[in-house]
Design a protein around this motif. Structure first.
Motif, PDB file in Angstrom:
ATOM      1  N   ARG A  66      33.724  58.532 127.538  1.00 40.09           N
ATOM      2  CA  ARG A  66      34.823  57.551 127.573  1.00 40.09           C
ATOM      3  C   ARG A  66      34.649  56.499 126.479  1.00 40.09           C
ATOM      4  N   CYS A  72      39.260  60.448 126.672  1.00 41.36           N
ATOM      5  CA  CYS A  72      39.937  59.625 127.686  1.00 41.36           C
ATOM      6  C   CYS A  72      41.324  60.177 127.981  1.00 41.36           C
ATOM      7  N   GLU A  73      42.046  60.538 126.927  1.00 45.33           N
ATOM      8  CA  GLU A  73      43.395  61.085 127.107  1.00 45.33           C
ATOM      9  C   GLU A  73      43.351  62.408 127.853  1.00 45.33           C
ATOM     10  N   TRP A  96      40.843  63.547 129.805  1.00 48.84           N
ATOM     11  CA  TRP A  96      40.272  63.360 131.138  1.00 48.84           C
ATOM     12  C   TRP A  96      41.314  62.822 132.117  1.00 48.84           C
ATOM     13  N   ASP A  97      42.157  61.952 131.623  1.00 52.10           N
ATOM     14  CA  ASP A  97      43.155  61.321 132.492  1.00 52.10           C
ATOM     15  C   ASP A  97      44.266  62.270 132.922  1.00 52.10           C
ATOM     16  N   ARG A  98      44.252  63.496 132.427  1.00 51.95           N
ATOM     17  CA  ARG A  98      45.199  64.506 132.905  1.00 51.95           C
ATOM     18  C   ARG A  98      44.820  65.017 134.297  1.00 51.95           C
ATOM     19  N   HIS A  99      43.561  64.859 134.677  1.00 52.20           N
ATOM     20  CA  HIS A  99      43.055  65.304 135.987  1.00 52.20           C
ATOM     21  C   HIS A  99      43.236  66.814 136.175  1.00 52.20           C
TER      22      HIS A  99
END
Length: 297
Positions: free
Chosen positions: A219, A226-227, A229-232
């Motif tokens: 991160r 970060c972009e 990872w934030d998709r889950h």
């Protein structure tokens, strides 16, 4: 009363040992700080520098910790130190592997990063890695740490032997290492797949320091991660065809296979078998180069 006396007798030696350890840690940090010049870590020297090496506030800045908190460490105060902070201090102070291990021992902590030696990497497994050549192969854990590799794998995506052992992690390399990234033909697709696999694996390790520390590093060092990872996104492990752009032999098409070492999805052997004749010939040339580099040919 006798029981209370016995408890105190056990606690007092332990307290003294902890105190000695804290003072040793404080002295070690000071000595490492004082030997590093500002230029070594990209800081300006300035004209009025009387402190040998780095100042405390500079170490705190490089480690992303509070100045007061770091000062307390050098004063041997009784405070808790997380493995994430120890890792950051080791990097800021440019510790070599022996010094890093010493730092963690003084802090009575276990270094969660990949080590140069791992108990699960037996001589038999190392021999098997060599026998698989000319095909590239490595041993990884579920966190993508590279625990061992053969010579062909060492030249496949970057000069892996030049990467510090604590940085030999496929996730970290895929998001932060320029040579590794440029070798992956379908980089964005690969990053999304790896992040999804990492999230699925991390569900069983959410409280473990090594996993949290790797996630924090990713991160902190990669907006791309970060972009992603934030998709889950979540996906299970599966065999996949991959394409690499090797700096020495050109484009390689390979079939990636995970061979699980134990009954659970933990350590695994990752192998890359050429998907066509041209890739096979190029892989053999890469293996020959790796042997030449190692002095074996």
């Amino acid at each position: 009363m006798a029981e209370d006396t016995a408890v105190r007798a056990v606690q007092e030696p332990r307290t003294r040992e902890d105190e000695i350890r804290r003072h040793e840690l404080a002295a070690f940090l000071r000595s490492r700080r004082e030997r590093i010049t500002p230029e070594q870590v990209g800081l300006p020297r300035g004209r009025r520098r009387r402190t040998p090496g780095l100042r405390r506030e500079e170490v705190a800045q490089l480690s992303a910790v509070g100045v007061t908190w770091y000062t307390w460490l050098e004063q041997a105060r009784d405070i808790q130190v997380s493995v994430q902070v120890l890792d950051a201090l080791a990097r800021a102070l440019l510790l070599d592997p022996s010094e890093r291990a010493h730092l963690f021992r003084l802090a009575a902590a276990v270094d969660p990063t990949p080590a140069t030696s791992c108990p699960s990497v037996t001589p038999a497994l190392r021999a098997l890695l060599e026998q698989i050549e000319p095909y590239p192969a490595c041993l990884q854990n579920s966190r993508y740490d590279i625990l061992a590799h053969n010579r062909t794998y060492g030249l496949l995506l970057c000069e892996l032997d030049a990467v510090p052992p604590e940085d030999r992690n496929c996730m970290l390399l895929s998001f932060t290492n320029d040579a590794w990234r440029s070798s992956i033909v379908h980089l964005e697709q690969t990053q999304r797949l790896m992040a999804a696999r990492f999230r699925a694996a991390m569900a069983g390790h959410l409280a473990e320091p090594a996993w949290k520390m790797l996630l924090k590093r990713l991160r902190d060092q990669s907006p791309e991660f970060c972009e992603t990872w934030d998709r889950h996104e979540v996906v299970a492990h599966r065999t996949k065809r991959k394409e690499f752009r090797n700096r020495y032999v050109g484009r390689l098409a390979v079939d990636h296979t995970d061979l699980w070492i134990g009954p659970h999805n933990g350590p695994r052997m990752v192998t890359y078998v050429p998907a066509d004749e041209e890739s096979r010939e190029r892989m053999e040339r890469l293996h020959a180069l790796a042997l030449e580099r190692a002095g074996g040919g």
